[in-house]
Write an enzyme that holds these catalytic residues in place. Structure first.
Site, PDB file in Angstrom:
ATOM      1  N   SER A   1       0.848  -1.182   0.000  1.00 36.17           N
ATOM      2  CA  SER A   1       0.000   0.000   0.000  1.00 36.17           C
ATOM      3  C   SER A   1       0.885   1.233   0.000  1.00 36.17           C
ATOM      4  O   SER A   1       2.037   1.198   0.446  1.00 36.17           O
ATOM      5  CB  SER A   1      -0.882  -0.010   1.256  1.00 36.17           C
ATOM      6  OG  SER A   1      -1.492   1.245   1.470  1.00 36.17           O
TER       7      SER A   1
ATOM      8  N   TYR B   1      -1.752  -0.662  10.273  1.00 33.50           N
ATOM      9  CA  TYR B   1      -1.777  -1.227   8.920  1.00 33.50           C
ATOM     10  C   TYR B   1      -0.538  -0.805   8.144  1.00 33.50           C
ATOM     11  O   TYR B   1       0.130  -1.624   7.498  1.00 33.50           O
ATOM     12  CB  TYR B   1      -3.051  -0.771   8.211  1.00 33.50           C
ATOM     13  CG  TYR B   1      -3.166  -1.209   6.766  1.00 33.50           C
ATOM     14  CD1 TYR B   1      -3.680  -2.458   6.441  1.00 33.50           C
ATOM     15  CD2 TYR B   1      -2.768  -0.363   5.728  1.00 33.50           C
ATOM     16  CE1 TYR B   1      -3.796  -2.860   5.120  1.00 33.50           C
ATOM     17  CE2 TYR B   1      -2.885  -0.757   4.403  1.00 33.50           C
ATOM     18  CZ  TYR B   1      -3.392  -2.004   4.106  1.00 33.50           C
ATOM     19  OH  TYR B   1      -3.499  -2.401   2.792  1.00 33.50           O
TER      20      TYR B   1
END
Length: 224
Positions: free
Chosen positions: A132, A145
């Site tokens: 990401s 995350y």
């Protein structure tokens, strides 16, 4: 016939990639935690196992299925979790929260790679970890995350250096998925592209085998 293992193939990018690979002649092993979604994602060439990649017994079941299939040409770590919702600032994140995210996003992919490394190297296969932009940026409330994805990238590319693997940390960009919607409850995310739009770039990366590294799929699409 090449064989791929794509974790988290019951929805989102994992399902789109699983379908594309199966439709182009691959045998694809995938998994997911929900039986109904796995059934809905099924098609010829797809072998599905219900389970959580963070569970050791499930990882060994995946490894046994790879052995039964006889080879492994592509391993894609796609299964991910945002962790407890709603997303929150780090001052409100406790140890259990961090561990929950770490187990799925970082520890489980590393453990599965170790199990499957002999099969992957024997076939000269590729390793892909779906990451990401949060792994390299600093977004409020995305700390656990983001940290787990940064660690996953580092583990993936260190394996490339140590083992001579064709290994890639892939940033797919913001996509119109259930997980992305969960990060933005009540917001309209219909402006985000569907997962299917970036799959050609991911498949092309595996096909072209550029040097191991971190790749943004939007960049790959721009030059395709």
């Amino acid at each position: 016939m090449p064989v791929a293992l794509v974790t988290g193939g019951s929805a989102g990018l994992g399902r789109a990639l699983t379908h594309t690979l199966a439709d182009t002649g691959w045998t694809v092993l995938t998994d997911g935690r929900r039986v109904d979604r796995l059934r809905a994602a099924g098609r010829p060439g797809v072998h599905a196992l219900v389970g959580d990649v963070a569970d050791e017994d499930h990882r060994h079941a995946l490894a046994r299925e790879v052995e039964r299939l006889g080879r492994l040409d592509l391993l894609v770590h796609n299964a991910s979790t945002l962790g407890p919702l709603p997303l929150r600032p780090l001052r409100d994140v406790d140890d259990a929260h961090l561990r929950a995210v770490w187990e799925v996003n970082t520890a489980a992919p590393h453990a599965l790679t170790r199990l499957l490394l002999p099969a992957l190297t024997t076939s000269g296969g590729a390793l892909v970890s779906v990451s990401s932009d949060a792994a390299v940026e600093h977004y409020e409330t995305w700390g656990p995350y983001a940290a787990s994805k940064a660690a996953l990238e580092h583990l993936t590319l260190t394996l490339a250096a140590e083992e001579g693997l064709a290994a890639y940390a892939v940033d797919p960009g913001d996509l119109r998925t259930e997980m992305h919607q969960a990060a933005f409850p009540g917001e309209d995310i219909s402006d985000r592209p569907l997962p299917e739009t970036v799959v050609p770039a991911l498949v092309g990366l595996v096909r072209d085998r550029p040097p191991a590294g971190r790749y943004r799929l939007a960049d790959r699409l721009a030059v395709a």
